[in-house]
Design a protein around this motif. Structure first.
Motif, short mmCIF file in Angstrom:
data_model
loop_
_atom_site.label_atom_id
_atom_site.label_comp_id
_atom_site.label_asym_id
_atom_site.label_seq_id
_atom_site.Cartn_x
_atom_site.Cartn_y
_atom_site.Cartn_z
N ASN A 100 31.44 26.70 40.82
CA ASN A 100 30.83 26.29 42.09
C ASN A 100 31.84 26.30 43.24
OD1 ASN A 100 32.12 24.08 40.76
ND2 ASN A 100 31.08 22.63 42.13
N LEU A 101 33.15 26.37 42.92
CA LEU A 101 34.18 26.34 43.97
C LEU A 101 34.64 27.73 44.39
CD1 LEU A 101 36.37 23.39 42.57
CD2 LEU A 101 34.31 23.27 44.01
N VAL A 102 34.17 28.78 43.68
CA VAL A 102 34.68 30.13 43.95
C VAL A 102 34.39 30.55 45.38
CG1 VAL A 102 34.46 32.58 43.34
CG2 VAL A 102 34.47 30.85 41.52
N PHE A 110 41.13 33.24 50.03
CA PHE A 110 41.65 33.64 48.72
C PHE A 110 41.02 34.97 48.29
CE2 PHE A 110 42.96 29.30 48.73
CZ PHE A 110 44.00 29.20 47.83
N THR A 111 41.75 35.71 47.45
CA THR A 111 41.17 36.88 46.79
C THR A 111 41.32 36.69 45.28
OG1 THR A 111 43.26 38.08 46.96
CG2 THR A 111 41.62 38.50 48.67
N PRO B 95 31.48 42.63 44.10
CA PRO B 95 32.52 42.84 45.11
C PRO B 95 32.84 41.51 45.81
CG PRO B 95 30.73 44.45 45.33
CD PRO B 95 30.27 43.41 44.38
N LEU B 96 34.03 41.44 46.42
CA LEU B 96 34.46 40.20 47.07
C LEU B 96 33.40 39.63 48.02
CD1 LEU B 96 37.04 38.40 47.03
CD2 LEU B 96 37.78 39.60 49.09
N LEU B 120 35.10 41.03 41.17
CA LEU B 120 35.08 40.23 39.94
C LEU B 120 34.08 40.88 38.98
CD1 LEU B 120 35.67 37.60 38.31
CD2 LEU B 120 33.91 36.48 39.69
N MET B 121 34.52 41.13 37.74
CA MET B 121 33.61 41.68 36.73
C MET B 121 33.18 40.56 35.78
SD MET B 121 32.20 44.57 35.60
CE MET B 121 33.16 46.10 35.63
N LEU B 122 31.86 40.42 35.64
CA LEU B 122 31.33 39.43 34.71
C LEU B 122 30.53 40.15 33.63
CD1 LEU B 122 30.53 38.11 37.93
CD2 LEU B 122 30.83 36.17 36.40
#
Lengths: 303, 303
Positions: A100-102, A110-111, B95-96, B120-122
């Motif tokens: 939930n903080l991403v 941030f990246t 993607p970001l 990010l890959m999930l």
């Protein structure tokens, strides 16, 4: 960039290594230090953190607030504080339950750095200068196992999945070496898993480096020779279509190997090795002085 | 797990490779196929996707909705549909700018697979059986460069950062090989960056595999010998405290090398190589038949 991350003598430990190993100590010391003055910043608004040897900040993942509004306030206050302290990189490790903080972290600049199934690592570089933070892992590591018995038969498999599925091509057992696994151990394990045959690792005969292989990462693929210690084949049902001991002459004559210059070369040195005309690298357990546990150095013979 | 990911003859391309290379084609074909019946599922609720050769689903990142409520509805409908189709792994690349969708994906049962600065890959594994999805990259790759001139002097540096900072120890230039960079090119680049000296790559003399080095990943560290093509030193200010040509006798006599079995071993084979008593591996450009571009195979001499 890279130079900063390989600072140990003839070793390549990156900056994080020394940190992550004693991360509990870092956080403990940091908490004690943070009970003092914070130059006007309100103590309770600063996320718990530690400092690394590169003027970087490691946020303590056990000290993260659970709710987004609190996190947003504390992260902004903390970034202002670390900026004022002229810190450089900020490392934020968010365990899966803190997903939930991403979004708030990304919104704060941030990246993504890397991720594992249980956590996401984010970074923010504070200075105006280009980031010198180290990249994440760059390579996967694979092995092929050349196993020849006393009857000049090669241990050969056909695979159920992948590009060679249904091709009828007989190949050496292959597989990926796991993170934390020694190459020689990975080779022995893969042979056992795919064919049930016990082996003794002998040498690495050569290796290929490929690029843009998996998720755009690079790949190191080690051709290994192993000595069989058993002969009965118990094939792995999930991955292997067929496994057998196959005469070397027939195995190497497959057009699949003859038509590809690298595969032919691999085959040639495997055979040269069994005929005593080639020496690869063998593993030697030695101590680097940088880590408690020994590790393996692969080298050839000195004449 | 690993066996499924190294399916190519004596090569180690993982399942994703063949997919990712032609991912546009996959999505195009999938969109055409998806214009047909969806067995009762509403077409517009299914996220655009492609199918891989392993009964897996790759969600098209260009077809993601921008808002969370739409994404939640479409993801749930899609997962139900793929479950009904008995698909296995689902790959979701965010993607970001789609960081707002991360939490919903985690809440839908996805976990992190890997991340790069821009995405990010999930993944979510649908069957009841254990996941056979491949892991992310497992190793970083470093080099040390042994450069000896005709006066028996070694190219030696002292570092500004890291554990050896201020130690007075003279070491070989070292650094990390970049993702997509050949080992021989990385060695030449690091020497040039740190010292300004031009070199020609000769051989890999040996390598060390370490574990739990960076972010718990493993590390392969290649000791390379290079021939100097210039002598003037222009040191890198940001990373290097000092650089000089140092008599080999003095360089190797440093207690730092003599007291650590692995560093001593590395030094010994460097010297044996210059005296003609040791042969390492040299790079050979060859074609695997699996990728358009050639790659390098490192091997020793056949006698």
């Amino acid at each position: 960039m890279a130079a900063a991350n390989a600072s140990l003598g003839v070793d390549a430990l990156p900056p994080e290594d020394e940190l992550m190993k004693d991360v509990d100590t870092i956080f403990k010391n940091a908490r004690q230090a943070q009970t003092g003055s914070l130059n006007g910043f309100t103590q309770s608004y600063i996320l718990p953190y530690g400092i690394d040897n590169y003027d970087g900040v490691i946020i303590d993942p056990t000290g993260l607030p659970e709710d987004v509004p609190t996190f947003v306030v504390q992260l902004q206050a903390s970034l202002a504080y670390w900026n004022a302290q002229q810190r450089k990189g900020v490392w934020l490790k968010l365990p899966l339950p803190s997903a939930n903080l991403v979004l708030s972290a990304i919104q704060a600049g941030f990246t993504y750095h890397h991720a594992e199934p249980t956590y996401l690592m984010l970074t923010r570089w504070l200075p105006e200068t280009p980031s010198t933070l180290p990249p994440n892992a760059s390579h996967q590591v694979g092995v092929a196992a050349f196993v020849l018995n006393e009857k000049s038969e090669v241990l050969a498999v056909q695979e159920k999945n992948g590009p060679l599925r249904g091709s009828g091509i007989w190949k050496m057992p292959t597989g990926l070496v796991n993170q934390g696994e020694d190459i020689f151990a990975g080779a022995v394990r893969e042979v056992k898993e795919e064919t049930g045959v016990d082996t003794e690792f002998m040498q690495i005969l050569g290796f290929r480096q490929g690029h843009q292989v998996a998720f755009d990462k690079s790949d190191l693929f080690f051709v290994c020779i192993l000595k069989p210690c058993s002969s009965e084949i118990v094939k792995q049902d999930s991955e292997i279509e067929a496994a057998k001991w196959m005469p070397l002459v027939k195995f190497k004559a497959q057009p699949f190997f003859q038509e590809r210059s690298m595969l032919k070369r691999m085959m040639d040195i495997c055979i040269a090795s069994t005929e005593g005309h080639y020496q690869g690298f063998s593993p030697n357990e030695l101590n680097t002085g940088f880590q408690k546990q020994n590790s393996y150095f692969y080298q050839g013979p000195v004449h």
